[in-house]
Design an enzyme around this catalytic site. Structure first.
Site, mmCIF file in Angstrom:
data_model
loop_
_atom_site.group_PDB
_atom_site.id
_atom_site.type_symbol
_atom_site.label_atom_id
_atom_site.label_comp_id
_atom_site.label_asym_id
_atom_site.label_seq_id
_atom_site.Cartn_x
_atom_site.Cartn_y
_atom_site.Cartn_z
ATOM 1 C CG ASN A 93 -1.707 1.204 1.434
ATOM 2 O OD1 ASN A 93 -1.783 2.052 0.538
ATOM 3 N ND2 ASN A 93 -2.332 1.329 2.594
ATOM 4 C CE LYS A 143 -0.232 3.240 4.740
ATOM 5 N NZ LYS A 143 -0.168 3.347 6.190
ATOM 6 C CG HIS A 197 -5.818 1.854 5.100
ATOM 7 N ND1 HIS A 197 -5.399 2.849 5.945
ATOM 8 C CD2 HIS A 197 -4.810 0.953 5.041
ATOM 9 C CE1 HIS A 197 -4.177 2.555 6.383
ATOM 10 N NE2 HIS A 197 -3.802 1.406 5.846
ATOM 11 C CD GLU A 249 -2.998 5.460 6.736
ATOM 12 O OE1 GLU A 249 -2.942 5.502 5.502
ATOM 13 O OE2 GLU A 249 -2.137 4.910 7.450
ATOM 14 C CD GLU A 271 -3.557 -2.516 7.326
ATOM 15 O OE1 GLU A 271 -2.439 -2.763 6.860
ATOM 16 O OE2 GLU A 271 -4.188 -1.480 7.068
ATOM 17 N N GLY A 293 2.291 2.292 10.789
ATOM 18 C CA GLY A 293 3.239 3.390 10.624
ATOM 19 C C GLY A 293 3.915 3.800 11.921
ATOM 20 C CB SER A 314 5.042 -1.806 12.042
ATOM 21 O OG SER A 314 4.621 -0.482 12.310
#
Ligand code: PGA
Length: 253
Positions: A9, A11, A95, A97, A167, A173, A213
């Site tokens: 991904n 991003k 996702h 985010e 996730e 991250g 991560s």
């Protein structure tokens, strides 16, 4: 055992030249990993140039989001048909985010999932708890709620064409990876939700990816857990060597 899927991904990273270069390095290196499936998900504007690079290689193309409507007056949005036309076979949906920064709800993600499946795209539907939710002992309930809301109305036949990604938000991250045991517990819960809702035959065909991560150095332990069928990789997917290192780990299992 399901074949592992290692998905990158990217991003909101890479310009066009950087995306093409990264895709080329991944496609070149990927050829030797015949026992693992690889996927790259660049930003929308780089889908076509990256698609040209990976076409005919073992690397598939995916998008990071889509809209559920087929076409029309939806300024700024992209449909499933447009993604297919650009060469995509996968789309990441829900996702964290998008859930937390862009305020997407389970109902939004459910509409997108249904539209993706109807169009013939493979959705990667993401679920995951916040740190506060984990600390409050709510992980199982949060995951069940997201699973039920995001996958409402998906048939047994369709679920076999769906990928789920667990996730934990606190691991994305941050460099804080879930322990293999923490990840395996949630993956086992997700498999059970699939068995209970569908049947064991369909449930066993669904790949459940871990994300948060993931790096070449920790991928081995994670991917060796039961019910972890691949990885959704953010930061480490922006470096071909790192991403291929994870692919090598998946291929060796
Ligand atoms: P990360 O991101 O690997 O940088 O933690 C994972 C993701 O958000 O998919």
């Amino acid at each position: 055992m399901l074949r592992k899927l290692i998905a990158g991904n990217w991003k909101m990273n890479t310009d066009r030249a950087g995306a093409v270069k990264l895709a080329r390095a991944i496609a070149d290196g990927a050829a030797k990993y015949s026992t693992v499936d690889l996927l790259v998900c660049p930003p929308f504007v780089n889908l076509v140039p990256v698609g040209e690079v990976v076409k005919g290689t073992k690397v598939a193309l995916g998008a990071q989001n889509m809209y559920h409507e087929a076409s029309g007056a939806f300024t700024g949005e992209t449909s499933a048909a447009m993604l297919l036309d650009a060469g995509c076979s996968y789309v990441i949906l829900g996702h964290s985010e998008r859930r937390h920064i862009l305020k997407e709800t389970d109902a939004d993600i459910n509409k997108k999932t249904s539209a993706a499946l109807a169009a013939g795209l493979i959705p990667i539907v993401c679920v995951g708890e916040l740190l506060a939710e984990r600390e409050a002992g709510q992980t199982t309930a949060v995951i069940r709620h997201q699973f039920e809301g995001s996958l409402a109305g998906v048939s047994a036949e369709q679920i076999e064409q769906t990928v789920i990604a667990y996730e934990p938000v606190w691991a994305i991250g941050t460099g804080k990876v879930a322990t293999p045991q923490q990840a395996a517990e949630v993956h086992a819960d997700l498999r059970k939700l699939l068995v209970d809702r569908y049947n064991s035959g369909s449930a066993e065909k669904v790949r459940i990816l871990y994300g948060g991560s993931v790096k070449a150095s920790n991928a081995g332990e994670l991917l060796a857990q039961p019910n972890i069928d691949g990885a959704l990789v953010g930061g480490a997917s922006l470096n071909a060597e790192d991403f291929l290192g994870i692919a090598a780990t998946g291929a060796a299992l």
